[in-house]
Design a protein around this motif. Structure first.
Motif, PDB file in Angstrom:
ATOM      1  N   ASP A  48      -0.079  -4.677   3.416  1.00 18.02           N
ATOM      2  CA  ASP A  48      -0.285  -3.435   4.056  1.00 18.02           C
ATOM      3  C   ASP A  48       0.685  -3.548   5.194  1.00 18.02           C
ATOM      4  O   ASP A  48       0.250  -4.115   6.393  1.00 18.02           O
ATOM      5  CB  ASP A  48      -1.586  -3.369   4.583  1.00 18.02           C
ATOM      6  N   GLU A  56       0.596  -1.317  -0.061  1.00 15.05           N
ATOM      7  CA  GLU A  56       0.203  -0.034  -0.031  1.00 15.05           C
ATOM      8  C   GLU A  56       0.863   1.422  -0.005  1.00 15.05           C
ATOM      9  O   GLU A  56       0.506   2.307  -0.344  1.00 15.05           O
ATOM     10  CB  GLU A  56      -0.781  -0.195   1.232  1.00 15.05           C
ATOM     11  N   GLU A  73      -6.076  -5.304   1.523  1.00 12.63           N
ATOM     12  CA  GLU A  73      -6.583  -5.587   2.637  1.00 12.63           C
ATOM     13  C   GLU A  73      -7.802  -6.215   2.487  1.00 12.63           C
ATOM     14  O   GLU A  73      -8.122  -7.159   3.187  1.00 12.63           O
ATOM     15  CB  GLU A  73      -7.165  -3.995   3.165  1.00 12.63           C
ATOM     16  N   GLY A 103     -10.908   1.564  14.406  1.00 11.85           N
ATOM     17  CA  GLY A 103     -10.151   2.503  13.346  1.00 11.85           C
ATOM     18  C   GLY A 103      -8.850   1.874  12.930  1.00 11.85           C
ATOM     19  O   GLY A 103      -8.168   2.503  12.089  1.00 11.85           O
ATOM     20  N   ALA A 104      -8.851   0.649  13.149  1.00 13.58           N
ATOM     21  CA  ALA A 104      -7.549  -0.199  12.497  1.00 13.58           C
ATOM     22  C   ALA A 104      -8.356  -1.514  12.146  1.00 13.58           C
ATOM     23  O   ALA A 104      -8.749  -2.502  13.160  1.00 13.58           O
ATOM     24  CB  ALA A 104      -6.549  -0.584  13.494  1.00 13.58           C
ATOM     25  N   ARG A 136      -8.432  -1.221   0.415  1.00 17.89           N
ATOM     26  CA  ARG A 136      -7.666  -1.262  -0.898  1.00 17.89           C
ATOM     27  C   ARG A 136      -8.042  -2.946  -0.872  1.00 17.89           C
ATOM     28  O   ARG A 136      -7.946  -3.706  -0.229  1.00 17.89           O
ATOM     29  CB  ARG A 136      -6.159  -1.443  -0.823  1.00 17.89           C
TER      30      ARG A 136
HETATM   31  O1  F6P Z   1      -6.026   1.274   5.833  1.00 18.85           O
HETATM   32  C1  F6P Z   1      -6.993   2.204   6.275  1.00 18.85           C
HETATM   33  C2  F6P Z   1      -7.640   2.148   7.813  1.00 18.85           C
HETATM   34  O2  F6P Z   1      -6.773   2.566   8.652  1.00 18.85           O
HETATM   35  C3  F6P Z   1      -8.029   0.622   8.240  1.00 18.85           C
HETATM   36  O3  F6P Z   1      -7.254  -0.142   8.922  1.00 18.85           O
HETATM   37  C4  F6P Z   1      -9.162   0.862   9.005  1.00 18.85           C
HETATM   38  O4  F6P Z   1     -10.006   0.009   9.162  1.00 18.85           O
HETATM   39  C5  F6P Z   1      -9.903   2.334   8.522  1.00 18.85           C
HETATM   40  O5  F6P Z   1      -8.764   2.792   7.506  1.00 18.85           O
HETATM   41  C6  F6P Z   1      -9.921   3.455   9.384  1.00 18.85           C
HETATM   42  O6  F6P Z   1     -10.817   4.571   8.898  1.00 18.85           O
HETATM   43  P1  F6P Z   1     -11.391   5.646   9.354  1.00 18.85           P
HETATM   44  O7  F6P Z   1     -10.494   6.436  10.078  1.00 18.85           O
HETATM   45  O8  F6P Z   1     -12.210   6.557   8.364  1.00 18.85           O
HETATM   46  O9  F6P Z   1     -12.586   4.987  10.573  1.00 18.85           O
END
Ligand code: F6P
Length: 283
Positions: A86, A67, A231, A197-198, A227
């Motif tokens: 990734d 990525e 992902e 968020g991950a 992606r």
């Molecule tokens: O790769 C992108 C990523 O960090 C993922 O691990 C995660 O699920 C997503 O983006 C979180 O996005 P957002 O900050 O919009 O919730």
């Protein structure tokens, strides 16, 4: 395991120890963007460079893509397997000291490759402890990574039958009406919201407790955020091997072929019943 694929995951496991050890000093931004236009942290760049160098040095690996870089990097000698990574998934969580991961897909066709060309996949989760899940040959194994030592924690990992958690990315006002009503529907089943968020950390909750994780199509961004090659494919392969299901909204992610290396797609993975309901709700 054939030796070549085993050595890929051995290398990922030992590299994870270096990546983990380097995180504290690499929380700053690196003054660069990745090919998807996201700001790179020094830790993203470090993990990518280590994985590239070490994976391409393996006999069975013919190329490496990630990525964090535009194109595919070819090995000096032709190898049978092509690795898509990734390197540090969810790296924006480094600022707030929350979970992150490394995602790996091993394909037997050159990249970009269809999901059907995946022969093994896995991810490292940098949580309170470091674990690695590897899917291949129809089973998923969970390992504990303790420094450079790797030991089996769970054989034949399977998603529990009764779903407990759900988590979806994107701002709720940006969700489509159909998707919003699907979420209302499954909330009525008393599932618990878990979203950190991950992707790797959120997906590991789904594998542990049963449920669904997704990053949906958004009103202004029908392709979603994640992606496919780096992902969607590997995570779908882990989840499907553990007895779950994946979807881009209409079909399994493993049936999707990327037009380009960095193509994005809506991603939904988890318990089969919830993914089936999602596809019916969006049809
Ligand atoms: O790769 C992108 C990523 O960090 C993922 O691990 C995660 O699920 C997503 O983006 C979180 O996005 P957002 O900050 O919009 O919730």
């Amino acid at each position: 395991m054939t030796d070549a694929i085993e050595t890929v995951f051995e290398t990922v496991a030992t590299t994870a120890a270096d990546v983990r050890g380097a995180l504290a000093e690499r929380r700053a931004y690196a003054d660069a963007e990745n090919p998807s236009g996201e700001q790179q942290l020094a830790a993203d760049v470090y993990a990518d460079e280590l994985l590239e160098e070490r994976l391409l040095a393996l006999d069975g690996v013919g190329s490496y893509a990630s990525e964090e870089r535009d194109g595919v990097v070819e090995a000096d000698d032709a190898g049978q397997y092509h690795v898509a990574c990734d390197p540090l998934d969810g790296s924006s969580n480094l600022q707030s000291n929350n979970g992150m991961g490394t995602i790996v897909g091993v394909f037997d066709e050159s990249l970009p490759a269809p999901g059907s060309a995946l022969v093994a996949s896995g991810f490292v989760l940098y949580g309170p402890i470091t674990t690695m899940l590897v899917a291949r040959g129809g089973t998923v194994t969970e390992y504990l990574l303790d420094g450079e030592e790797r030991s089996v924690l769970t054989e034949d990992v399977a998603i529990p039958d009764d779903p407990v958690v759900y988590g979806f990315g994107g701002r709720i006002p940006d969700w489509t009406d159909q998707f919003r009503s699907y979420v209302d529907d499954i909330e009525a089943d008393r599932l618990k919201l878990r979203y950190g968020g991950a992707m790797v950390a959120d997906v590991n909750q789904v594998i542990t407790y049963g449920g669904i994780f997704g990053y949906p199509m958004l009103e202004e961004r029908p392709e979603g955020k994640l992606r496919l090659q780096f992902e969607g494919h590997p995570i779908a392969h882990v989840i499907e091997t553990a007895g779950g299901a994946s979807s881009n909204g209409t079909q399994s992610l493993l049936d999707c072929d990327p037009d380009g290396l960095h193509e994005r797609t809506p991603v939904f993975v988890g318990s089969e019943s919830l993914v089936d309901r999602l596809e019916s709700a969006l049809s």
